[in-house]
Enzyme design. Sequence first.
Site, mmCIF file in Angstrom:
data_model
loop_
_atom_site.group_PDB
_atom_site.id
_atom_site.type_symbol
_atom_site.label_atom_id
_atom_site.label_comp_id
_atom_site.label_asym_id
_atom_site.label_seq_id
_atom_site.Cartn_x
_atom_site.Cartn_y
_atom_site.Cartn_z
ATOM 1 N N GLY A 55 0.857 -1.182 0.000
ATOM 2 C CA GLY A 55 0.000 0.000 0.000
ATOM 3 C C GLY A 55 0.889 1.225 0.000
ATOM 4 O O GLY A 55 2.071 1.121 0.328
ATOM 5 N N CYS A 82 5.326 -6.044 1.711
ATOM 6 C CA CYS A 82 5.676 -4.610 1.678
ATOM 7 C C CYS A 82 4.962 -3.844 2.810
ATOM 8 O O CYS A 82 5.265 -4.067 3.965
ATOM 9 C CB CYS A 82 5.382 -4.023 0.297
ATOM 10 S SG CYS A 82 6.233 -2.456 0.055
ATOM 11 N N TYR A 83 3.976 -2.986 2.491
ATOM 12 C CA TYR A 83 3.253 -2.296 3.569
ATOM 13 C C TYR A 83 2.684 -3.321 4.547
ATOM 14 O O TYR A 83 2.694 -3.118 5.770
ATOM 15 C CB TYR A 83 2.130 -1.431 2.976
ATOM 16 C CG TYR A 83 1.235 -0.809 4.028
ATOM 17 C CD1 TYR A 83 1.617 0.356 4.677
ATOM 18 C CD2 TYR A 83 0.020 -1.411 4.381
ATOM 19 C CE1 TYR A 83 0.813 0.926 5.659
ATOM 20 C CE2 TYR A 83 -0.794 -0.848 5.362
ATOM 21 C CZ TYR A 83 -0.392 0.318 6.000
ATOM 22 O OH TYR A 83 -1.183 0.872 6.964
ATOM 23 N N HIS A 169 8.436 -7.626 -3.067
ATOM 24 C CA HIS A 169 7.220 -8.038 -3.781
ATOM 25 C C HIS A 169 7.430 -9.380 -4.493
ATOM 26 O O HIS A 169 7.912 -9.405 -5.623
ATOM 27 C CB HIS A 169 6.825 -6.968 -4.810
ATOM 28 C CG HIS A 169 6.279 -5.734 -4.188
ATOM 29 N ND1 HIS A 169 4.945 -5.588 -3.881
ATOM 30 C CD2 HIS A 169 6.888 -4.600 -3.785
ATOM 31 C CE1 HIS A 169 4.755 -4.406 -3.324
ATOM 32 N NE2 HIS A 169 5.914 -3.791 -3.254
ATOM 33 N N GLU A 171 5.257 -11.172 -5.856
ATOM 34 C CA GLU A 171 4.308 -11.336 -6.959
ATOM 35 C C GLU A 171 4.824 -10.774 -8.280
ATOM 36 O O GLU A 171 4.267 -11.047 -9.338
ATOM 37 C CB GLU A 171 2.968 -10.660 -6.597
ATOM 38 C CG GLU A 171 2.964 -9.136 -6.557
ATOM 39 C CD GLU A 171 3.487 -8.531 -5.249
ATOM 40 O OE1 GLU A 171 4.196 -9.232 -4.514
ATOM 41 O OE2 GLU A 171 3.209 -7.352 -4.982
ATOM 42 N N ASP A 227 -14.440 -12.283 -23.363
ATOM 43 C CA ASP A 227 -15.237 -12.616 -22.180
ATOM 44 C C ASP A 227 -16.632 -13.120 -22.541
ATOM 45 O O ASP A 227 -17.068 -14.169 -22.050
ATOM 46 C CB ASP A 227 -15.351 -11.404 -21.249
ATOM 47 C CG ASP A 227 -13.996 -10.840 -20.889
ATOM 48 O OD1 ASP A 227 -13.014 -11.597 -20.992
ATOM 49 O OD2 ASP A 227 -13.905 -9.662 -20.516
ATOM 50 N N LYS A 373 -8.624 -12.577 -16.405
ATOM 51 C CA LYS A 373 -8.605 -12.700 -17.869
ATOM 52 C C LYS A 373 -7.836 -13.938 -18.360
ATOM 53 O O LYS A 373 -8.294 -14.648 -19.248
ATOM 54 C CB LYS A 373 -7.946 -11.446 -18.455
ATOM 55 C CG LYS A 373 -8.140 -11.295 -19.929
ATOM 56 C CD LYS A 373 -9.459 -10.653 -20.186
ATOM 57 C CE LYS A 373 -9.735 -10.295 -21.595
ATOM 58 N NZ LYS A 373 -10.965 -9.522 -21.713
#
Length: 517
Positions: A55, A82-83, A169, A171, A227, A373
């Site tokens: 954040g 992180c945050y 991070h 990710e 989609d 997606k």
Amino acid sequence: MSRQCVLVLDFGGQYNQLIARRVRDAGVYCEIVSYQTPLDEIKEMQPKGIIFTGGPNSVYDETSPHISEDIFTLGVPVLGICYGCQLIAYLCGGKVDSCEKSEYGKINIDRTGDSLLFDGVPDSSVVWMSHTDYISRVPDGFTATSRSADCPCASMEYPEKGIYAVQFHPEVTHSQYGEKILQNFLYNVCRCDGDWKMDDFIESSVEALRSKIGNKKVVLGLSGGVDSSVAAALLSRAVGKQLTCVFVDQGLMRKDEGDFVEETFTKLFDMNFVRVNCQQQFLDKLKGVTDPEEKRNIIGEEFFKVFWDKIREEADGGFFAQGTIYPDRIESGKGKESGKGSTATIKTHHNQVEPPEDIKFDAIIEPLGDLFKDEVRRVGEKLGIPHDLVWRQPFPGPGLGVRIIGEITAEKIKILQEADAVLRDEIRKSGIEDQLRQFFAVLPDVRTVGVMGDHRTYEHLIAIRAITTDDFMTADWARIPYDILARVSNRLTNEVEHVNRVVYDITSKPPATVEWE
Ligand code: XMP
């Protein structure tokens, strides 16, 4: 569907959806929820693990998002990122201070102790950091498990309490072993089974759709985009001819695209397929209109008018289905995740529409509402949707309408469709298609003088737009090799009638947008 779930608690970080996607990619279903979600609700969801996101705030800011430390008493493992990592330090009695030197980008870390989280990760590796605060004292009971040159605690943990935290991070792909670290959290710490698989998703969705729909009818608006196409294929598998797909072809699609969509869905899938061809109706409305916003509004309004008129004819009670996907729900704040201070509630989304009041449905069905997606694409491939449709580039709702500058006419649509088809063909043949995130031809409202044989010409200019981007918020113009551009230009001026000049758009976003209007 009783599948295991990990919760991503949203503290406003920019990578929150990415964290959730990485967890799903690792085979574990996960949902993003606001940090303000009451603990009772979190408990009810019976998560296998909880991840605190990053954040933009500092834990000491009065307005920074906080959570009660009671979250650590639920008996559910927690990973702070992180945050989220600093928040854990703060909540558990450690100390967080401003860094003398912020760490941003690829940073080397060294492990300083054994950890389940770092199982299979070398003693030294590269991670992605982005922080201006750091943990200057780890809380009692915690051990720092890695450090960087400027940060004594790049990760810490209290395994007996199931609390883990990383300053970096995992990710982000720049973190060399990020995927491994997330997997370690999911499988070594949370003991997940990895029960999130697309085959199972299809099977359980088909069952759930059948039992919900019973013998009633379903209508779905099919745009030809990824989609709605995947939603159509899934519903077709579930209820076959009880499904009617309405496809509005406003005549602003790419060359032959309407026919391709019709052929795909009538030949490969069991359903009723209704196509409304209404190019002339749109052209009449757009006659003489040159203002970009006005054009967009007219196309949008006319589309929904035609669409709902057709749905009104086809609907017979039953259900209205749409291809809403998970990020649409997060972005429109209609998922469980909306909450003050979170990244939710950003915009309402075109994928989610409400039927007019006079058309009565039992309910709205969003069969892909839990998928990202890339998961939608995987489902689409498994359901047998052709590759070109599943991997289709984004295409704006107003179609070629935003790529024809000035007044839209039938002649201009034809020129642009032909030009776009040549560009597409040449890019495909040149083997660089995968390197471009989006590319297309534009027809500016410009004619230029040229020469052909002994004759002077005064014909249209075609602009080529090709970009690379991760998220479409920013984009760079693609460095297409000159020889490929030369072939494209040659073919456009030779093969497309009324084109005598080609330019290449070398503007990034910002300051330009991807589309020209
Ligand atoms: P811009 O032009 O805003 O485009 O930089 C970013 C991405 O969004 C697509 N785009 C649209 N998609 N309806 C859509 O569904 C629209 O009205 C629309 N306008 C732009 C564009 O193609 C690019 O991928």
